[in-house]
Write an enzyme that holds these catalytic residues in place. Structure first.
Site, mmCIF file in Angstrom:
data_model
loop_
_atom_site.group_PDB
_atom_site.id
_atom_site.type_symbol
_atom_site.label_atom_id
_atom_site.label_comp_id
_atom_site.label_asym_id
_atom_site.label_seq_id
_atom_site.Cartn_x
_atom_site.Cartn_y
_atom_site.Cartn_z
ATOM 1 N N GLU A 295 21.680 -4.540 4.065
ATOM 2 C CA GLU A 295 20.575 -3.601 4.779
ATOM 3 C C GLU A 295 20.531 -4.034 6.283
ATOM 4 O O GLU A 295 19.152 -3.783 6.766
ATOM 5 C CB GLU A 295 19.241 -3.255 4.039
ATOM 6 C CG GLU A 295 19.824 -2.868 2.715
ATOM 7 C CD GLU A 295 18.455 -2.411 1.913
ATOM 8 O OE1 GLU A 295 18.442 -1.636 1.256
ATOM 9 O OE2 GLU A 295 17.479 -3.045 1.961
ATOM 10 N N ASP A 369 18.809 -1.272 -7.871
ATOM 11 C CA ASP A 369 17.600 -1.537 -6.700
ATOM 12 C C ASP A 369 16.173 -1.008 -7.581
ATOM 13 O O ASP A 369 15.809 -0.076 -7.164
ATOM 14 C CB ASP A 369 17.702 -0.757 -5.491
ATOM 15 C CG ASP A 369 16.713 -1.221 -4.388
ATOM 16 O OD1 ASP A 369 15.987 -2.216 -4.690
ATOM 17 O OD2 ASP A 369 16.658 -0.394 -3.428
ATOM 18 N N GLU A 397 7.795 0.520 -6.169
ATOM 19 C CA GLU A 397 8.377 1.463 -5.205
ATOM 20 C C GLU A 397 9.029 2.638 -5.785
ATOM 21 O O GLU A 397 8.890 3.769 -5.327
ATOM 22 C CB GLU A 397 9.297 0.361 -4.504
ATOM 23 C CG GLU A 397 10.262 1.327 -3.476
ATOM 24 C CD GLU A 397 11.375 0.523 -2.902
ATOM 25 O OE1 GLU A 397 11.556 -0.676 -3.101
ATOM 26 O OE2 GLU A 397 12.108 0.980 -2.187
HETATM 27 C C1 BDP Z 1 14.700 -2.120 -1.513
HETATM 28 C C2 BDP Z 1 13.667 -1.704 -0.573
HETATM 29 C C3 BDP Z 1 13.705 -2.330 0.605
HETATM 30 C C4 BDP Z 1 14.006 -3.951 0.567
HETATM 31 C C5 BDP Z 1 15.079 -4.016 -0.322
HETATM 32 C C6 BDP Z 1 15.310 -5.402 -0.543
HETATM 33 O O1 BDP Z 1 13.664 -0.187 -0.527
HETATM 34 O O2 BDP Z 1 12.631 -2.029 1.352
HETATM 35 O O3 BDP Z 1 14.159 -4.196 1.966
HETATM 36 O O4 BDP Z 1 14.907 -3.219 -1.651
HETATM 37 O O5 BDP Z 1 15.297 -5.848 -1.850
HETATM 38 O O6 BDP Z 1 14.235 -1.726 -2.854
HETATM 39 O O7 BDP Z 1 15.673 -6.289 0.357
#
Ligand code: BDP
Length: 704
Positions: A295, A369, A397
């Protein structure tokens, strides 16, 4: 005589009398309310250690609470606490040899001819854990003289990951701001940090990563290390080690180097010097957590080096200090067309055996996730030479933020008890994680914290249960989530309501699955903030950012084919499981549409079509929230007014939002499949266009 409640209410409305103890949730599960047969304790610490003193204070504090402020009884029960370093404890020759650094023994013994309760351990923190264990048992109604326990944690690193930014915004946080006030630290140290440490210690948590995995390099500058050191000073006596998330490109950003290539000697030297500096500031520093090449985060792949190259370079830097590197496997490339759920396995499995022995690889519970339900991550069991940390998300989340009541003990336990078949039947995820399957000594469980500045810490009373259950499951991954729910409820409310409160909690996560993503669907939440339904979203740049990528619904069917005819993600699981998952008749309904794309008229084992079953699940989810509301209402006489009201208010929102999820989803699916609603199913309250038009730019917790 007690003042009648009505008078108290009137007086307090007039501002004349404050209630004795506000039940705003601040006290968590450590409320220590009066008990009928309150044991009086005469606590004696066998040594002067700071942590043992804290243990003594906790016991005294609890006992005072149990007495309701009454004077200590003359004939108090003697309670001796300490470690084998003290002659008094050593002389008792208790069976501590196998209880390790954190274990403890609680039992009655004769000390100097006097009947005495003893809490003994090898290290001071074990005494502290023993003290909290004794308190927990008394508050569940156990008679103190019957308490005889020998316990030790199964997992070494029981760690919270705070996704807290330096400006106090908490990514995916739904409980206010960060409790770490970086701006005013180190000069002002909020006393709340002590309460935070105490709460963690009470459930066995022994490590905290203070900053977001989406890290800023600034956390590693001298001023911020001084701030972290001030926090570490508070956490230390409670047995909690401080960790930081490290940004992989820090040598460029802070060191002025041209590269962060882990194979470059100047980069390695920069990290060694940085590690020396960190340990000078925080002598018991734990190590670094790293999110790399995921990401948008920098990482070794930027230079053609592997994750092992990156992790090992850092591991060498922290090794002289006994430090650990926790390297995340939450990796997917926005350039990789492969099924996102497959990418971490593909990237990491070949690296098994290549990591230094002070590296742990941290794997999310599922391959995607933190969805309401996912199968366990196929890396568990697939990297026998590497200690794997299980990463759970305590903050919700994807499960209704802090508004929806969803007890996650059941979810984590479902994952921990899942069989990987890595070494035959019984090779559970728990055994992978606690190291027993492969004999790993370095072991860990991590939870993304749900803690913030809200008075109730977690954004709701019931979200405290998830913090609690996380700590207790990290201590013992085989713990029964129902027992943990009762434990929590007894301490948080009262033993009398433990069973009915746990009865509300136990089906609550399945309810969320049913009204959000039933039958193995996933990732259908609103873009960015992940609040509310948005299965229709199809216009985001990358395919895997779009909900349509995950459900793949069209006029003929729905679901993600992960069998050989599709992405073949099933092949990442051990044979017996791969076979079970690959067949829609054996996969089970929980993962049906996770692994299979099926026609809408697919015949379900329960009778009827897939379409009918899907709508039935949504309705079941909404109905379950209705049931929870009714159960909570019935508890009104037994719960304080303040907490009763906030929970009632949230449950009303949850029911409304569950219906919204159900209606918006059903409206969308019918627009795709053109099918009539199953007989008896209610039409959505609004049009699909209405649901699509809703927008929530200010939803909390967004990444930035
Ligand atoms: C996702 C989230 C994000 C996190 C990412 C992570 O949306 O905000 O940075 O995981 O775990 O679930 O790095």
């Amino acid at each position: 005589m007690r003042t009648p409640a009505i008078w108290l209410a009137i007086l307090s409305a007039l501002g004349l009398a404050a209630p004795a103890a506000a039940e705003d949730g601040y006290d968590l599960w450590l409320r220590h309310r009066p008990l009928a047969d309150a044991p009086a304790l005469a606590v004696e610490a066998a040594e002067a250690d700071a942590t043992v003193r804290l243990a003594a204070r906790e016991l005294e504090r609890a006992a005072a609470g149990w007495r309701g402020g009454a004077a200590p009884a003359v004939s108090a029960r003697a309670l001796l606490i300490g470690t084998t370093a003290s002659p008094a404890i050593a002389a008792l020759r208790l069976p501590l040899a196998k209880l390790g650094e954190d274990g403890f023994v609680i039992r009655s013994a004769s000390v100097g001819g006097r009947a005495t309760m003893v809490i003994a351990a090898n290290r001071p923190v074990g005494v502290l854990y023993g003290a909290f264990a004794l308190i927990r048992r008394v508050e569940q109604g156990e008679a103190i003289d019957r308490i005889a326990v020998q316990d030790r944690p199964r997992v070494a690193l029981r760690m919270l990951n705070h996704w807290d930014n330096l400006d106090r915004h908490v990514e995916r946080g739904y409980a206010g701001q960060s409790i770490f006030d970086w701006w005013r630290l180190p000069d002002r140290v909020d006393p709340r940090l002590t309460d935070y440490a105490r709460a963690n210690a009470s459930i066995g948590i022994n490590a905290a990563v203070l900053n977001n995995v989406n890290a800023k390099a600034d956390s590693l500058t001298a001023p911020y290390l001084a701030k972290a050191a001030a926090v570490a000073d508070v956490l230390r006596p409670w047995g909690i080690r401080t960790f930081l998330s490290a940004r992989f490109s820090a040598p460029i950003e802070l060191g002025g180097l041209k590269t962060a290539d882990p194979r470059d000697p100047a980069v390695a030297a920069w990290w060694r010097a940085k590690a020396d500096e960190v340990w000078r500031a925080i002598p018991d520093f734990g190590g670094f957590l790293v999110k790399a090449n995921s990401e948008g985060q920098p990482g070794p792949r930027d230079y053609g080096a592997s994750h092992a190259d990156g992790a090992n370079m850092l591991a060498a830097a922290v090794r002289p200090h006994g430090g650990t590197v926790v390297w995340r496997a939450f990796v997917y490339a926005d350039t990789d067309p492969a099924d996102r759920a497959k990418q971490a396995w593909t990237e990491f499995r070949p690296l098994d055996g290549k990591f230094a022995d002070n590296v742990l690889v941290q794997v999310k519970n599922g391959p995607l996730d933190f969805q309401p339900r996912e199968p366990f991550h196929p890396l568990f069991g697939a990297m026998p030479k590497t200690p794997l940390v299980a990463e759970f998300q305590i903050t919700k989340e994807y499960l209704g933020f802090s508004t929806h009541l969803a007890y996650l003990g059941t979810m984590w336990s479902e994952v921990l008890s899942a069989d990987t078949f890595a070494k035959g039947k019984g090779s559970t995820v728990a055994k992978v994680v606690d190291g027993s399957l492969e004999g790993h000594r370095l072991t860990g469980i991590a939870g993304v914290a749900n803690i913030g500045t809200d008075r109730d810490w977690s954004g709701s009373i019931f979200d405290q249960a998830n913090w609690y259950a996380f700590g207790r499951l990290a201590w013992d991954p085989a713990a029964d989530p129902a027992a943990l729910a009762r434990e929590w409820a007894a301490q948080t409310f009262s033993p009398a309501v433990a069973a009915p409160v746990a009865a509300m909690m136990m089906p609550s996560r399945q309810a969320v699955v049913d009204y959000m993503t039933p039958l193995g669907l996933a990732h259908l939440m609103g873009t960015g903030h992940h609040y509310g339904p948005a299965p229709w979203v199809a216009d985001l740049a990358r395919p895997e950012w779009n909900p349509v990528y995950y459900h793949r619904a069209d006029a003929r069917g729905i679901g993600f084919d992960r069998t050989r005819t599709g992405s073949d993600a099933v092949a990442q699981y051990a044979r017996p499981l791969a076979r079970r998952f690959a067949d829609p008749r054996t996969v089970g309904e929980d993962y049906l549409l996770w692994f299979h794309h099926l026609p809408w008229d697919y015949r379900m084992p329960e009778g009827g079509t897939l379409w009918q079953a899907l709508v039935r699940r949504y309705d079941r989810g909404v109905a379950a929230v209705g049931t929870m509301r009714a159960q909570w209402q019935a508890l009104r006489p037994d719960i304080d007014a303040e907490r009763f009201r906030v929970v009632s208010d949230d449950l009303a929102v949850q029911e409304r939002e569950a219906r919204w999820w159900r209606d918006a989803s059903v409206a969308y699916w019918t627009s795709i499949n053109g099918l009539p609603l199953p007989a008896g199913a209610a039409a959505p309250a609004d049009t699909l266009d209405h649901y699509k038009s809703l927008s929530f730019p200010y939803a909390p917790g967004q990444g930035k």
